[in-house]
Design a protein around this motif. Sequence first.
Motif, PDB file in Angstrom:
ATOM      1  N   GLU A 150      30.296  -2.108 -70.010  1.00 14.25           N
ATOM      2  CA  GLU A 150      28.853  -2.218 -70.251  1.00 14.25           C
ATOM      3  C   GLU A 150      28.298  -3.456 -69.537  1.00 14.25           C
ATOM      4  O   GLU A 150      28.569  -4.593 -69.953  1.00 14.25           O
ATOM      5  CB  GLU A 150      28.562  -2.302 -71.750  1.00 14.25           C
ATOM      6  CG  GLU A 150      28.834  -1.012 -72.505  1.00 14.25           C
ATOM      7  CD  GLU A 150      28.340  -1.064 -73.935  1.00 14.25           C
ATOM      8  OE1 GLU A 150      27.900  -2.154 -74.380  1.00 14.25           O
ATOM      9  OE2 GLU A 150      28.384  -0.033 -74.622  1.00 14.25           O
ATOM     10  N   ALA A 151      27.563  -3.229 -68.453  1.00 14.36           N
ATOM     11  CA  ALA A 151      26.899  -4.300 -67.701  1.00 14.36           C
ATOM     12  C   ALA A 151      27.856  -5.446 -67.384  1.00 14.36           C
ATOM     13  O   ALA A 151      27.537  -6.621 -67.551  1.00 14.36           O
ATOM     14  CB  ALA A 151      25.678  -4.812 -68.464  1.00 14.36           C
ATOM     15  N   ILE A 152      29.041  -5.085 -66.894  1.00 16.63           N
ATOM     16  CA  ILE A 152      30.083  -6.080 -66.622  1.00 16.63           C
ATOM     17  C   ILE A 152      29.812  -6.791 -65.292  1.00 16.63           C
ATOM     18  O   ILE A 152      29.603  -6.148 -64.257  1.00 16.63           O
ATOM     19  CB  ILE A 152      31.471  -5.415 -66.583  1.00 16.63           C
ATOM     20  CG1 ILE A 152      31.917  -5.049 -67.994  1.00 16.63           C
ATOM     21  CG2 ILE A 152      32.511  -6.313 -65.916  1.00 16.63           C
ATOM     22  CD1 ILE A 152      32.224  -6.241 -68.872  1.00 16.63           C
ATOM     23  N   SER A 153      29.831  -8.119 -65.344  1.00 16.34           N
ATOM     24  CA  SER A 153      29.730  -8.945 -64.136  1.00 16.34           C
ATOM     25  C   SER A 153      30.809 -10.014 -64.184  1.00 16.34           C
ATOM     26  O   SER A 153      31.224 -10.466 -65.259  1.00 16.34           O
ATOM     27  CB  SER A 153      28.361  -9.618 -64.039  1.00 16.34           C
ATOM     28  OG  SER A 153      27.328  -8.674 -63.847  1.00 16.34           O
ATOM     29  N   LYS A 154      31.258 -10.405 -62.995  1.00 14.15           N
ATOM     30  CA  LYS A 154      32.218 -11.503 -62.886  1.00 14.15           C
ATOM     31  C   LYS A 154      31.853 -12.339 -61.665  1.00 14.15           C
ATOM     32  O   LYS A 154      31.763 -11.826 -60.551  1.00 14.15           O
ATOM     33  CB  LYS A 154      33.647 -10.969 -62.742  1.00 14.15           C
ATOM     34  CG  LYS A 154      34.694 -12.064 -62.579  1.00 14.15           C
ATOM     35  CD  LYS A 154      34.786 -12.956 -63.813  1.00 14.15           C
ATOM     36  CE  LYS A 154      35.862 -14.026 -63.662  1.00 14.15           C
ATOM     37  NZ  LYS A 154      35.942 -14.915 -64.846  1.00 14.15           N
TER      38      LYS A 154
ATOM     39  N   ASP B  71      29.296  -6.848 -60.128  1.00 15.91           N
ATOM     40  CA  ASP B  71      27.874  -7.031 -60.386  1.00 15.91           C
ATOM     41  C   ASP B  71      27.300  -5.905 -61.243  1.00 15.91           C
ATOM     42  O   ASP B  71      27.062  -4.795 -60.766  1.00 15.91           O
ATOM     43  CB  ASP B  71      27.128  -7.107 -59.051  1.00 15.91           C
ATOM     44  CG  ASP B  71      25.675  -7.532 -59.203  1.00 15.91           C
ATOM     45  OD1 ASP B  71      25.292  -7.945 -60.312  1.00 15.91           O
ATOM     46  OD2 ASP B  71      24.936  -7.451 -58.208  1.00 15.91           O
ATOM     47  N   GLN B  72      27.133  -6.160 -62.544  1.00 13.91           N
ATOM     48  CA  GLN B  72      26.441  -5.252 -63.465  1.00 13.91           C
ATOM     49  C   GLN B  72      26.997  -3.822 -63.411  1.00 13.91           C
ATOM     50  O   GLN B  72      26.272  -2.847 -63.193  1.00 13.91           O
ATOM     51  CB  GLN B  72      24.941  -5.240 -63.162  1.00 13.91           C
ATOM     52  CG  GLN B  72      24.226  -6.554 -63.466  1.00 13.91           C
ATOM     53  CD  GLN B  72      24.138  -6.817 -64.962  1.00 13.91           C
ATOM     54  OE1 GLN B  72      23.654  -5.986 -65.732  1.00 13.91           O
ATOM     55  NE2 GLN B  72      24.624  -7.986 -65.379  1.00 13.91           N
TER      56      GLN B  72
ATOM     57  N   CYS C 243      35.994  -5.758 -52.589  1.00 14.20           N
ATOM     58  CA  CYS C 243      34.864  -5.010 -53.163  1.00 14.20           C
ATOM     59  C   CYS C 243      34.728  -5.206 -54.669  1.00 14.20           C
ATOM     60  O   CYS C 243      33.727  -4.812 -55.258  1.00 14.20           O
ATOM     61  CB  CYS C 243      34.998  -3.521 -52.852  1.00 14.20           C
ATOM     62  SG  CYS C 243      36.312  -2.696 -53.780  1.00 14.20           S
ATOM     63  N   GLY C 244      35.744  -5.786 -55.327  1.00 11.70           N
ATOM     64  CA  GLY C 244      35.671  -6.027 -56.769  1.00 11.70           C
ATOM     65  C   GLY C 244      36.544  -5.126 -57.614  1.00 11.70           C
ATOM     66  O   GLY C 244      36.614  -5.287 -58.832  1.00 11.70           O
TER      67      GLY C 244
ATOM     68  N   ALA D  63      30.927  -4.248 -52.448  1.00 18.81           N
ATOM     69  CA  ALA D  63      30.298  -5.539 -52.731  1.00 18.81           C
ATOM     70  C   ALA D  63      30.047  -5.747 -54.221  1.00 18.81           C
ATOM     71  O   ALA D  63      28.980  -6.209 -54.623  1.00 18.81           O
ATOM     72  CB  ALA D  63      28.997  -5.677 -51.949  1.00 18.81           C
ATOM     73  N   GLY D  64      31.030  -5.388 -55.044  1.00 19.59           N
ATOM     74  CA  GLY D  64      30.946  -5.626 -56.474  1.00 19.59           C
ATOM     75  C   GLY D  64      30.187  -4.589 -57.269  1.00 19.59           C
ATOM     76  O   GLY D  64      30.117  -4.684 -58.498  1.00 19.59           O
ATOM     77  N   CYS D  65      29.610  -3.598 -56.601  1.00 15.37           N
ATOM     78  CA  CYS D  65      28.801  -2.575 -57.274  1.00 15.37           C
ATOM     79  C   CYS D  65      29.451  -1.198 -57.141  1.00 15.37           C
ATOM     80  O   CYS D  65      30.244  -0.956 -56.236  1.00 15.37           O
ATOM     81  CB  CYS D  65      27.400  -2.529 -56.680  1.00 15.37           C
ATOM     82  SG  CYS D  65      26.475  -4.069 -56.836  1.00 15.37           S
TER      83      CYS D  65
END
Length: 381
Positions: free
Chosen positions: A26-30, A39-40, A59-60, A228-230
């Motif tokens: 749920e809306a995870i960011s690091k 990113d979210q 890419c995350g 890119a994290g998304c």
Amino acid sequence: MAQAVAQRPTFAPWTDPDAVPLIRFEAISKRFGDFVAVDQVDLSIHKGEFFSLLGASGCGKTTLLRMLAGFETPTEGRIFIDGIDMSSIPPYERPVNMMFQSYALFPHMTVEQNVAFGLKQDGLPKARIRDKVRDVLELVQMGRFGGRKPDQLSGGQRQRVALARCLAKEPKVLLLDEPLAALDRQLRERTQLELVGIQERVGITFVMVTHDQGEAMTMSSRIAVMNAGCLEQVGTPVEIYEYPGTRFVADFIGAANMFEGVVVSESRDLLVVNCPELDGEVAVAHAGAVPVGAPVTVMVRPEKIMVSPRAIPAEVVNQVQGTVADIAYLGDVSIFHVALKSGRRVEVLRTNLRHTGEQELTWDDEVTLAWHPGNALVLTR
């Protein structure tokens, strides 16, 4: 090119609106300093899935896996496993087990001792440990190697032992970090299907990180493509390949010819797009509404394009002429690069149904390329 998909076709709990996912991000960011690794991200994974996090290095995807395991703490958001918030639960108390890329076997222990190690740490009775070690080693076809040390095994055998050690603890979720990266190509391809078979038999949810598109396509019930994290797109292998949601996904999964154009007319299920690189207008079957004048990208996969030195029937709507500039012979298929009058090159994949000595196309041949409207896709982002 497209890969075989091993997952059972009727398994699709994500299509049931009442199904409760086993894992929820749920809306995870690091963030690491100023760098945003994840990113979210909102993502649900269901019980029994073989789920892949796919993307290029950086890419995350691995960071997301490590947060699920508890090795990294989210900067924002929450992770749930079986309805329980993992925020305050340390890695060793989570219902997960992780199979590392290096396999991380104890070199001084035998195969049986490696598999039994976690069970002994949990305090299981000796007889129970013996039975579980025997069962999981048989499951991964390593029963007769129980007395060997890791340095007496091949790479594929060490991979099986690492898998058996993870499965022995019967986690709700098994996390796999590039599990086949150390194997040679033939062994990797064979092991892919074996892993899917094992996962289906034990019923444990597998979450795998990989950068290999073919591996993800072959093994997964669903794939999350990261960039890119998304999350760029989440879907089945067929959905990701046949109906990519973005240019990034279309380009990342398999080969794709993409042509820039502008919509010149629209009907209920058909768009006409003017593509200067294709010397005119092309028709594309399209279910959604795209306004006239909108800039779009038309994507056509190489295997969807017909190539012929002869005239193609006029009912095949989209046709363009060109010259064979390059040919790559890959045994089962050949790849043709065809130069158009505009200077654009189009990649075409053709199955080799004849012996190479009987190939009808060669360098500098004038050819016609053609494809049906339903074999193209319009991308708006």
